[in-house]
Design a protein around this motif. Structure first.
Motif, PDB file in Angstrom:
ATOM      1  N   ALA A  13      17.188  47.170  50.680  1.00  0.00           N
ATOM      2  CA  ALA A  13      17.975  47.895  49.675  1.00  0.00           C
ATOM      3  C   ALA A  13      17.786  47.273  48.289  1.00  0.00           C
ATOM      4  O   ALA A  13      17.563  47.991  47.300  1.00  0.00           O
ATOM      5  N   ASN A  14      17.859  45.951  48.212  1.00  0.00           N
ATOM      6  CA  ASN A  14      17.687  45.285  46.927  1.00  0.00           C
ATOM      7  C   ASN A  14      16.267  45.448  46.397  1.00  0.00           C
ATOM      8  O   ASN A  14      16.054  45.662  45.189  1.00  0.00           O
ATOM      9  N   ALA A  15      15.270  45.331  47.285  1.00  0.00           N
ATOM     10  CA  ALA A  15      13.873  45.446  46.867  1.00  0.00           C
ATOM     11  C   ALA A  15      13.570  46.846  46.334  1.00  0.00           C
ATOM     12  O   ALA A  15      12.928  47.005  45.288  1.00  0.00           O
ATOM     13  N   VAL A  16      14.055  47.857  47.053  1.00  0.00           N
ATOM     14  CA  VAL A  16      13.820  49.241  46.620  1.00  0.00           C
ATOM     15  C   VAL A  16      14.554  49.532  45.316  1.00  0.00           C
ATOM     16  O   VAL A  16      14.021  50.198  44.417  1.00  0.00           O
ATOM     17  N   MET A  17      15.782  49.021  45.190  1.00  0.00           N
ATOM     18  CA  MET A  17      16.539  49.243  43.959  1.00  0.00           C
ATOM     19  C   MET A  17      15.829  48.610  42.771  1.00  0.00           C
ATOM     20  O   MET A  17      15.816  49.172  41.670  1.00  0.00           O
ATOM     21  N   ALA A  18      15.217  47.458  42.974  1.00  0.00           N
ATOM     22  CA  ALA A  18      14.441  46.826  41.909  1.00  0.00           C
ATOM     23  C   ALA A  18      13.271  47.721  41.509  1.00  0.00           C
ATOM     24  O   ALA A  18      12.972  47.883  40.316  1.00  0.00           O
ATOM     25  N   GLY A  19      12.628  48.317  42.505  1.00  0.00           N
ATOM     26  CA  GLY A  19      11.529  49.228  42.215  1.00  0.00           C
ATOM     27  C   GLY A  19      11.986  50.457  41.446  1.00  0.00           C
ATOM     28  O   GLY A  19      11.304  50.917  40.521  1.00  0.00           O
ATOM     29  N   VAL A  20      13.139  50.984  41.817  1.00  0.00           N
ATOM     30  CA  VAL A  20      13.706  52.136  41.101  1.00  0.00           C
ATOM     31  C   VAL A  20      13.976  51.771  39.640  1.00  0.00           C
ATOM     32  O   VAL A  20      13.718  52.564  38.725  1.00  0.00           O
ATOM     33  N   ALA A  21      14.486  50.565  39.407  1.00  0.00           N
ATOM     34  CA  ALA A  21      14.777  50.124  38.045  1.00  0.00           C
ATOM     35  C   ALA A  21      13.521  50.148  37.183  1.00  0.00           C
ATOM     36  O   ALA A  21      13.556  50.529  36.002  1.00  0.00           O
ATOM     37  N   ALA A  22      12.388  49.764  37.759  1.00  0.00           N
ATOM     38  CA  ALA A  22      11.134  49.725  37.002  1.00  0.00           C
ATOM     39  C   ALA A  22      10.693  51.126  36.577  1.00  0.00           C
ATOM     40  O   ALA A  22      10.279  51.335  35.427  1.00  0.00           O
ATOM     41  N   VAL A  23      10.772  52.090  37.487  1.00  0.00           N
ATOM     42  CA  VAL A  23      10.336  53.433  37.136  1.00  0.00           C
ATOM     43  C   VAL A  23      11.335  54.093  36.175  1.00  0.00           C
ATOM     44  O   VAL A  23      10.945  54.882  35.288  1.00  0.00           O
TER      45      VAL A  23
END
Length: 280
Positions: A13-23
């Motif tokens: 969840a944290n890893a994916v949320m970090a990825g979402v933040a980048a896009v």
């Protein structure tokens, strides 16, 4: 070992949320999305996941006291397997990043090295480790903005600063929760040095500074953004205030301030998305 352990250790969840933040950061910087921007969440998710794994590798003894249910202490993933898993994730993230631009590649390589250094050395250094993690959190937005060029990176600086400050607060609160385990593992954190109460006060100051920094995007998103981010700031401040009366790690844990700060930061990301879509 188990497949569930290899999934849980990356904190998906944290890893994916970090990825979402980048896009989201790229969308804020460019005003639109291009297909190549989908590389950004992949890179950030992989490298963030790698950082989570390598952190657990080095923290196995501490987690045996603080978080015995985590994959390594619980036996779901061996330490040796975790090390190679982290290496594979780091290399995969950097490999995907080769298809972006030189600024993004520089961020990916530097952040990967910093994540490994943090887990191995910086984590046990008072404030230095907290600063490293907070920079890494803010840099997700710089990374996404950088895909739009140097101007995009600069445009995302206020949001990165806000994230850095809020994350500093959460890092300090988490350290205050984990005093017993950190002592057992030989770490010297700020709460161990100055006490839980003063650490909670420092965390509150960082949240207050984050709230001030969060007002800057008003310059391009206007009053609607200010109203929404104001609500998020209230959540963050309320979370920090919960911990102010605590002078023991148990009290800080019971306050659930760390979780509230985490949810508040997720809410701020949602505000950025809404603002970029409707107020830009």
């Amino acid at each position: 070992m188990s497949a569930a352990g290899f999934l849980n250790i990356i904190r998906p969840a944290n890893a994916v949320m970090a990825g979402v933040a980048a896009v989201v950061a790229y969308f804020i910087a460019a005003g639109a999305l291009v297909p190549a921007a989908l590389l950004l969440p992949v890179v950030v998710t992989l490298i963030t996941a790698a950082g989570n794994v390598i952190n657990d590798y080095f923290d196995a003894e501490i987690d045996a006291v603080n978080r015995a249910d985590r994959p390594i202490p619980s036996g779901q993933v061996s330490r040796n397997a975790a090390l190679w898993y982290a290496v594979a994730l780091f290399l995969s993230g950097i490999a995907v990043c080769l298809f972006t631009n030189w600024i993004c590649i520089a961020f990916a390589v530097f952040n990967s090295l910093l994540l490994a250094l943090y887990a191995a050395r910086l984590k046990s250094m008072p404030l230095v480790g907290n600063i490293a993690v907070s920079y890494l959190s803010g840099s997700m937005f710089l990374f996404g903005g950088a895909f739009a060029g140097m101007d995009g990176l600069i445009h995302l600086v206020p949001i990165a600063v806000m994230t850095f400050l809020a994350m500093m607060a959460r890092e300090l609160i988490k350290d205050a929760e984990d005093v017993e385990g950190d002592k057992a593992g030989g770490a010297v954190t700020l709460p161990i040095m100055i006490g839980v109460k003063k650490t909670a006060l420092a965390a509150f100051v960082f949240v207050l500074l984050s709230a001030i920094a969060s007002a800057v995007p008003f310059l391009w998103w206007g009053i609607p953004y200010l109203v929404l981010i104001g609500l998020v700031d209230v959540i963050l401040l309320a979370a920090a205030i919960k911990a102010l009366s605590c002078d023991t790690p148990a009290c800080v844990r019971q306050s659930k301030a760390s979780a509230a700060l985490k949810y508040g930061m997720f809410a701020s990301l949602l505000v950025f998305v809404i603002s970029a879509l409707f107020f830009g």
